[in-house]
Write a protein that holds these residues in place. Structure first.
Motif, PDB file in Angstrom:
ATOM      1  N   GLY A 151       1.034   1.093  13.252  1.00 40.33           N
ATOM      2  CA  GLY A 151       2.276   0.332  13.376  1.00 40.33           C
ATOM      3  C   GLY A 151       3.485   1.003  12.759  1.00 40.33           C
ATOM      4  N   ASP A 189       0.860  -1.197   0.000  1.00 41.37           N
ATOM      5  CA  ASP A 189       0.000   0.000   0.000  1.00 41.37           C
ATOM      6  C   ASP A 189       0.888   1.237   0.000  1.00 41.37           C
ATOM      7  N   ALA A 244       9.425  -3.645   3.267  1.00 53.46           N
ATOM      8  CA  ALA A 244       8.169  -2.885   3.289  1.00 53.46           C
ATOM      9  C   ALA A 244       8.458  -1.430   3.616  1.00 53.46           C
ATOM     10  N   GLY A 245       9.572  -0.931   3.117  1.00 47.59           N
ATOM     11  CA  GLY A 245       9.958   0.431   3.459  1.00 47.59           C
ATOM     12  C   GLY A 245      10.087   0.563   4.970  1.00 47.59           C
TER      13      GLY A 245
HETATM   14  N1  ARG Z   1       8.999   3.818   7.151  1.00 49.89           N
HETATM   15  C1  ARG Z   1       7.813   3.724   7.963  1.00 49.89           C
HETATM   16  C2  ARG Z   1       7.997   2.676   9.040  1.00 49.89           C
HETATM   17  O1  ARG Z   1       8.889   1.890   8.988  1.00 49.89           O
HETATM   18  C3  ARG Z   1       6.565   3.444   7.165  1.00 49.89           C
HETATM   19  C4  ARG Z   1       6.585   2.188   6.356  1.00 49.89           C
HETATM   20  C5  ARG Z   1       5.232   1.846   5.778  1.00 49.89           C
HETATM   21  N2  ARG Z   1       5.337   0.756   4.843  1.00 49.89           N
HETATM   22  C6  ARG Z   1       4.308   0.232   4.133  1.00 49.89           C
HETATM   23  N3  ARG Z   1       4.579  -0.734   3.299  1.00 49.89           N
HETATM   24  N4  ARG Z   1       3.101   0.659   4.310  1.00 49.89           N
HETATM   25  O2  ARG Z   1       7.264   2.613   9.981  1.00 49.89           O
END
Ligand code: ARG
Length: 252
Positions: free
Chosen positions: A145, A40, A96-97
């Motif tokens: 989260g 997302d 996931a970043g």
């Molecule tokens: N970088 C931020 C974290 O680690 C947001 C990551 C959100 N990633 C996603 N796939 N929605 O909390």
């Protein structure tokens, strides 16, 4: 004549059996790397029109899997379920970043960092909200989260605003566009993508000091060292830069 036929028929049956066996052998299954993500979060991971998951993290994961000789299987889940999926070993790794925070490091292991963005507050174009003070009395949305959820709680100690937590960052933008929240607090690269694509406004968080993004593993996973080797090689060869150019450059 008849015997020859029986022999060759038997050989055919035998070889089909062997092919069948080798396809389902355990060693073949071990060669699959299961990656968890939360699709997302363009440009890191999101679904294209055909429903395929694409993005910077996906290309990075494919490259890593390829280098290490694994097939890649992607499991899409809610961001706030990813750490749990690693802890219960439902997935071998997460891209996931995800920012490599100290707090998360208590429960999972992180690779070396592969990217850093920072944070932004996204608003509707005509909102006239462009400083932390102006968040006063507003409703700020965050993805459950995320480090932005934690960060918003800290900022709340100084500025009085309401916080709304939602499951996905796409919902966050939906909430903003339908005026259910005034501001969406999120990763800067993701924010810039939304601002450009959906004609929104926003301002950078002057206080943000979040760590960079890294691949996450179950605690003690051997995979970490292998992935670190590939990341190092990608940094040296310019391959990582190339992926950043492809997915992130327009947003800088
Ligand atoms: N970088 C931020 C974290 O680690 C947001 C990551 C959100 N990633 C996603 N796939 N929605 O909390």
């Amino acid at each position: 004549m008849k015997n020859k036929f029986v022999v060759s028929a038997l050989m055919i049956i035998l070889s089909i059996g062997l092919i069948g066996c080798s396809n389902s052998s355990a060693s073949e299954n071990e060669k699959t790397l299961v990656m968890g993500t939360s699709a997302d979060f363009a440009p890191f991971e999101s679904r294209n029109e055909s429903g395929e998951i694409v993005g910077f993290d996906i290309d990075l994961a494919k490259y890593i899997a390829d280098e290490l000789g694994y097939n890649l299987e992607i499991k899409d889940m809610k961001f706030d379920g990813l750490i749990g999926a690693l802890q219960t070993e439902k997935v071998d790794m997460v891209l996931a970043g995800m920012s490599a925070t100290e707090k998360r490091s208590q429960n999972v292991d992180f690779s070396t960092q592969y990217n850093h963005s920072g944070e932004m507050f996204v608003t509707n174009k005509d909102a006239n909200i462009d400083s932390l003070e102006q968040l006063e009395g507003k409703t700020v949305g965050v993805q459950l989260g995320t480090i932005q959820e934690e960060g918003a709680k800290k900022i709340q100690e100084k500025v009085d605003f309401k916080m709304k937590q939602v499951d996905t960052s796409s919902t966050l933008i939906q909430e903003l566009k339908t005026n259910r929240i005034d501001v969406a607090y999120m990763d800067k690269a993701a924010a810039k993508g939304y601002i450009k694509e959906q004609n929104l406004g926003g301002f950078e968080d002057p206080t943000s000091s979040s760590p960079g993004m890294a691949v996450a593993f179950p605690k003690g996973s051997d995979l970490k060292e292998d992935v670190n080797k590939v990341l190092k090689e990608m940094k040296e060869s310019g391959k990582l830069e190339e992926l950043k150019k492809e997915w992130l450059e327009d947003l800088e």
